[in-house]
Write an enzyme that holds these catalytic residues in place. Structure first.
Site, short mmCIF file in Angstrom:
data_model
loop_
_atom_site.label_atom_id
_atom_site.label_comp_id
_atom_site.label_asym_id
_atom_site.label_seq_id
_atom_site.Cartn_x
_atom_site.Cartn_y
_atom_site.Cartn_z
N LYS A 1 -7.91 -6.71 8.43
CA LYS A 1 -7.05 -6.87 9.61
C LYS A 1 -6.45 -5.52 9.95
O LYS A 1 -6.44 -4.58 9.14
CB LYS A 1 -5.95 -7.91 9.37
N ASP B 1 1.11 -11.81 3.02
CA ASP B 1 0.19 -11.82 4.16
C ASP B 1 -1.10 -12.60 3.89
O ASP B 1 -1.97 -12.68 4.76
CB ASP B 1 -0.14 -10.41 4.65
#
Length: 266
Positions: A8, A130
């Site tokens: 990401k 995360d």
């Protein structure tokens, strides 16, 4: 069963305030990219975990895939897991967190454990702040300690990204040492959803970047080069040291001394 545990990027990363628990409240947009590791999970009589590709430092017991197995494992079944590591580590792109989240998903499917998404999100939150993002694996605004996610209308579908990793390791502690937490006058979500990408350069920043570039000027030079090549927006991601540029059309850039990945955004 094969899975491709993707990376990401952070689009904007504001460090808002230090919390009483010692962590920081942040806001950022997490956006998935297709650069990925390869993860294979198959049924087995006893659990085993093997790695190839880039060497992974530390003990196996500290790997998030190993921890994912210990969170979700049943008493009467096992798997063999093989990770082929492609994503550079400590690069600000979430590779380890992605591995852990994908392992949860794949073990659940291969062993037919029946966990639904909400349960997988809860398990992923135990692995790391995360990790739940990679259960959702779509653009999300990230808040508080990085563990609260909100929907966003931001889409970069059809744009192209170039990611450059100069293999400079920046620890989280080192990154935070160069930041003075500052509340944002306008929520990042509002800025990103109401500002054309061509104007993000002046409106969207990564609070870690200035301090890290001061210490490692090469990171700033890579960012400048991406803009010189026509990037609509360029930034360091996470606490570094990967730098990315978003482009309106495909192109091939050469950074021969660094790790580079280029692809289309969904």
């Amino acid at each position: 069963m094969l899975g491709f545990s993707n990376a990401k990027i952070n689009i904007g990363l504001n460090i808002l305030e230090k919390r009483p628990d010692g962590y920081h409240n942040i806001e950022s947009l997490f956006y998935p990219v297709s650069w990925s590791d390869i993860l294979e999970v198959v049924p087995a009589s006893t659990f085993s975990f093997h790695c190839t590709g880039l060497p992974i430092p530390g003990s196996q017991e500290n790997n998030l895939i190993y921890k994912a197995w210990n969170l979700i494992k049943p008493t009467d079944k096992a798997v063999e897991i093989h990770l082929h590591k492609i994503l550079p580590m400590g690069a600000g792109i979430g590779g380890g967190s992605s591995n852990g989240a994908f392992a949860l998903n794949l073990i659940n499917e291969v062993l037919e454990l029946g966990y639904q998404k909400e349960s997988l999100l809860e398990l992923a939150s135990r692995l790391g702040s995360d990790c739940p993002f990679f259960i959702e694996n779509r653009p999300m605004i990230c808040l508080e300690k990085g563990n609260i996610f909100r929907e966003t209308t931001v889409s970069l579908s059809g744009k192209y990204i170039v990611m450059v990793n100069p293999e400079i390791h920046v620890s989280t502690a080192e990154a935070y040492s160069g930041v003075i937490p500052t509340p944002s006058p306008t929520p990042l979500k509002d800025v990103l959803e109401n500002t054309p990408i061509e104007h993000w350069r002046d409106a969207v920043k990564n609070d870690f970047e200035a301090g890290i570039v001061k210490k490692y000027p090469l990171i700033g030079e890579i960012k400048d080069e991406l803009y010189a090549k026509g990037a609509l927006y360029a930034s360091m991601t996470g606490s570094g040291s990967t730098v990315y540029g978003i482009f309106s059309e495909t192109l091939t850039l050469s950074f021969p001394d660094f790790i580079v990945w280029q692809g289309k955004l969904d």
